[in-house]
Design a protein around this motif. Structure first.
Motif, mmCIF file in Angstrom:
data_model
loop_
_atom_site.group_PDB
_atom_site.id
_atom_site.type_symbol
_atom_site.label_atom_id
_atom_site.label_comp_id
_atom_site.label_asym_id
_atom_site.label_seq_id
_atom_site.Cartn_x
_atom_site.Cartn_y
_atom_site.Cartn_z
ATOM 1 N N SER A 10 0.800 -1.251 -0.004
ATOM 2 C CA SER A 10 -0.017 0.146 0.049
ATOM 3 C C SER A 10 0.778 1.214 -0.071
ATOM 4 N N PHE A 11 1.891 1.312 0.603
ATOM 5 C CA PHE A 11 2.729 2.725 0.816
ATOM 6 C C PHE A 11 3.555 2.728 -0.442
ATOM 7 N N LEU A 15 -0.858 3.236 -2.854
ATOM 8 C CA LEU A 15 -1.151 4.801 -2.362
ATOM 9 C C LEU A 15 -0.609 5.647 -3.432
ATOM 10 N N THR A 18 -2.547 5.294 -6.859
ATOM 11 C CA THR A 18 -3.975 5.767 -6.743
ATOM 12 C C THR A 18 -4.202 7.419 -6.581
ATOM 13 N N VAL A 78 2.196 13.084 4.710
ATOM 14 C CA VAL A 78 0.719 12.325 4.772
ATOM 15 C C VAL A 78 -0.207 13.108 5.745
ATOM 16 N N LYS A 84 -6.766 13.019 -0.743
ATOM 17 C CA LYS A 84 -6.967 11.923 -1.903
ATOM 18 C C LYS A 84 -7.442 12.236 -3.136
#
Length: 277
Positions: A10-11, A15, A18, A78, A84
């Motif tokens: 994910s990292f 992430l 996306t 972050v 997002k």
């Protein structure tokens, strides 16, 4: 190792890709190339730094330094900067011209139906492509060992891995640009050709040719980390990209870890890295 594995996909892969897909309507290939190039550039710097820390203070201190650097590089952005979607900051994606949203609205029902049913021929082909690309990246773990096994690199086998990381970084910039100019499919064929030439040169056992081959072999990281999501992006709408890409990454990353293990068994059985390559 399990805890690191929980964060890796994910990292480092899911992430960033996306988020960039949400923030860029144009030049998304170049944007992903710049982002993913850090794995090569920072990888070379961290490899040199942590090697010195291990020699001077031991591996536990090196692991602690590595963790602290990761937190310091990522946490502030972050928590304070990254969002997002651009509309959370009252912005539009880069290159947004107002037509994308309208077109998406017209085709939303068709796209939604297509994207919910992910087991389509197109998706399976992209998954196979991604699995092969990830498995090829797995061989990069053995480049230092491959170099050390040959007399011409016996003392500096790591030079092949260093050159691979250099190619990894440079080709993500270059092919990120070609994706925007030539289109995803033409760029994919060019990248596959470059990778094939790199593999052939690595098998020659001629020093200068192998050095060039190691650089060209860095294309496999571009195919894995950037080209695969770009292919998914051509098949699915922005709204459903994350769902499709998450499934692909899950399967592809599994193939990456399996390939590393299988490559080790093949080497133990045959005594040659060339068999794997």
């Amino acid at each position: 190792g399990i805890l690191q594995g929980c964060t890796l996909t994910s990292f480092s892969h899911f992430l960033p890709v996306t988020l960039l897909n949400n923030w860029f309507s144009k030049k998304v290939g170049f944007a992903m190339g710049i982002s993913c190039a850090a794995s090569g550039g920072v990888g070379m710097l961290m490899s040199a730094l942590l090697s010195r820390v291990i020699e001077s203070y031991g591996w536990r201190t090196s692991a602690l330094v590595n963790g602290l650097i990761c937190v310091l590089l990522s946490a502030p952005f972050v928590l304070l900067v990254i969002r997002k979607n651009p509309d959370e900051k009252g912005l539009r994606p880069y290159g947004w011209d107002g037509e994308t949203e309208v077109t998406g609205a017209k085709n939303s029902k068709t796209e939604e139906k297509t994207n919910v049913r992910l087991l389509t021929g197109s998706f399976l082909m992209v998954v196979i492509f991604s699995v092969c690309a990830k498995a090829t990246v797995g061989f990069a773990q053995y480049l230092s060992g491959y170099g050390t096994s040959l007399a011409i690199f016996a003392e500096k086998g790591s030079i092949l891995l260093t050159l691979y990381l250099l190619g990894n970084m440079c080709f993500k910039f270059f092919f990120g640009y070609t994706n925007d100019k030539m289109g995803v499919f033409r760029s994919t064929m060019l990248e596959l050709t470059t990778l094939m030439v790199g593999c052939i040169l690595l098998l020659t056992h001629v020093k200068n040719q192998m050095l060039v081959g190691a650089v060209l072999f860095g294309t496999c990281a571009m195919l894995s980390n950037v080209q695969s999501p770009l292919l998914v992006r051509t098949l699915w709408s922005k709204d459903n990209f994350a769902k499709a890409y998450a499934r692909m990454v899950m399967i592809a990353d599994a193939s990456y870890y399996i390939s590393i293990t299988v490559f080790g068994f093949v080497y133990d059985y045959t005594g040659k890295y060339e068999t794997v390559l």
